[in-house]
Design a protein around this motif. Structure first.
Motif, PDB file in Angstrom:
ATOM      1  N   ARG A  21      17.957  16.692  36.917  1.00  7.91           N
ATOM      2  CA  ARG A  21      19.024  16.597  38.011  1.00  7.91           C
ATOM      3  C   ARG A  21      19.219  15.144  38.220  1.00  7.91           C
ATOM      4  N   LYS A  22      18.156  14.372  38.146  1.00  4.99           N
ATOM      5  CA  LYS A  22      18.464  12.514  38.215  1.00  4.99           C
ATOM      6  C   LYS A  22      19.341  12.194  37.093  1.00  4.99           C
ATOM      7  N   TRP A  23      19.348  12.812  35.942  1.00 12.57           N
ATOM      8  CA  TRP A  23      20.146  12.281  35.145  1.00 12.57           C
ATOM      9  C   TRP A  23      21.700  12.728  35.283  1.00 12.57           C
ATOM     10  N   ALA A  24      21.713  13.935  35.867  1.00 10.04           N
ATOM     11  CA  ALA A  24      23.211  14.441  36.223  1.00 10.04           C
ATOM     12  C   ALA A  24      23.710  13.437  37.329  1.00 10.04           C
ATOM     13  N   GLU A  25      22.994  13.444  38.308  1.00  5.27           N
ATOM     14  CA  GLU A  25      23.370  12.614  39.645  1.00  5.27           C
ATOM     15  C   GLU A  25      23.498  11.205  39.178  1.00  5.27           C
ATOM     16  N   GLU A  26      22.708  10.600  38.549  1.00  2.00           N
ATOM     17  CA  GLU A  26      23.396   9.150  38.074  1.00  2.00           C
ATOM     18  C   GLU A  26      24.782   9.237  37.535  1.00  2.00           C
ATOM     19  N   ARG A  27      25.066  10.282  36.801  1.00  2.00           N
ATOM     20  CA  ARG A  27      26.424  10.090  36.375  1.00  2.00           C
ATOM     21  C   ARG A  27      27.410  10.792  37.033  1.00  2.00           C
ATOM     22  N   GLY A  28      27.258  11.302  38.436  1.00  2.00           N
ATOM     23  CA  GLY A  28      28.154  12.007  39.203  1.00  2.00           C
ATOM     24  C   GLY A  28      28.403  13.278  38.790  1.00  2.00           C
ATOM     25  N   ALA A  29      27.728  13.946  38.047  1.00  2.00           N
ATOM     26  CA  ALA A  29      27.760  15.324  37.569  1.00  2.00           C
ATOM     27  C   ALA A  29      27.376  16.428  38.459  1.00  2.00           C
ATOM     28  N   ASN A  30      27.992  17.513  38.679  1.00  2.00           N
ATOM     29  CA  ASN A  30      27.616  18.441  39.421  1.00  2.00           C
ATOM     30  C   ASN A  30      27.211  19.921  38.374  1.00  2.00           C
ATOM     31  N   PRO A  31      26.219  20.699  38.805  1.00  2.00           N
ATOM     32  CA  PRO A  31      25.946  21.945  38.030  1.00  2.00           C
ATOM     33  C   PRO A  31      27.233  22.835  38.067  1.00  2.00           C
ATOM     34  N   ALA A  32      27.440  23.268  37.054  1.00  2.00           N
ATOM     35  CA  ALA A  32      28.619  24.201  36.896  1.00  2.00           C
ATOM     36  C   ALA A  32      28.455  25.252  35.844  1.00  2.00           C
ATOM     37  N   THR A  33      29.167  26.220  35.697  1.00  2.00           N
ATOM     38  CA  THR A  33      29.073  27.437  34.626  1.00  2.00           C
ATOM     39  C   THR A  33      30.480  27.460  34.264  1.00  2.00           C
ATOM     40  N   MET A  34      30.683  28.177  33.069  1.00  2.00           N
ATOM     41  CA  MET A  34      32.208  28.447  32.401  1.00  2.00           C
ATOM     42  C   MET A  34      32.163  30.057  32.934  1.00  2.00           C
TER      43      MET A  34
END
Length: 96
Positions: A21-34
């Protein structure tokens, strides 16, 4: 990036939810699915995620854990053009 710098980039592996979660948030990324595939993704700002469906962290990690996945990512370096690199792999996947 020079050849020397490329060789210095390390791939790291984790299953730790807070680290991911920290890795994603540092990059402004949100959890998603296709949609239609159930494949886990991250929606990075400015990267054309129109086809992605944003989901909750609980849902993302539920699928991650259910599938027994590892999160493989590059060690972050300032100015690293591969700073958003990640891959979800099963521990028994040899990458072939």
């Amino acid at each position: 990036m020079s050849q020397h710098d490329q060789a210095a980039v390390r791939s790291l592996t984790t299953t730790d939810h807070e680290e991911i979660r920290k890795w994603a948030e540092e990059r402004g990324a949100n959890p998603a699915t296709m949609p239609g595939t159930g494949g886990l993704r991250f929606d990075f700002p400015g990267c054309g995620g129109e086809d992605l469906e944003e989901i909750s962290w609980d849902d993302w990690f539920g699928v991650f854990d259910q599938r027994g996945l590892n999160f493989v990512y590059h060690e972050h370096r300032k100015g690293d053009p591969h700073g958003n690199y990640f891959r979800l792999r099963r521990p028994d996947d040899d990458g072939a």
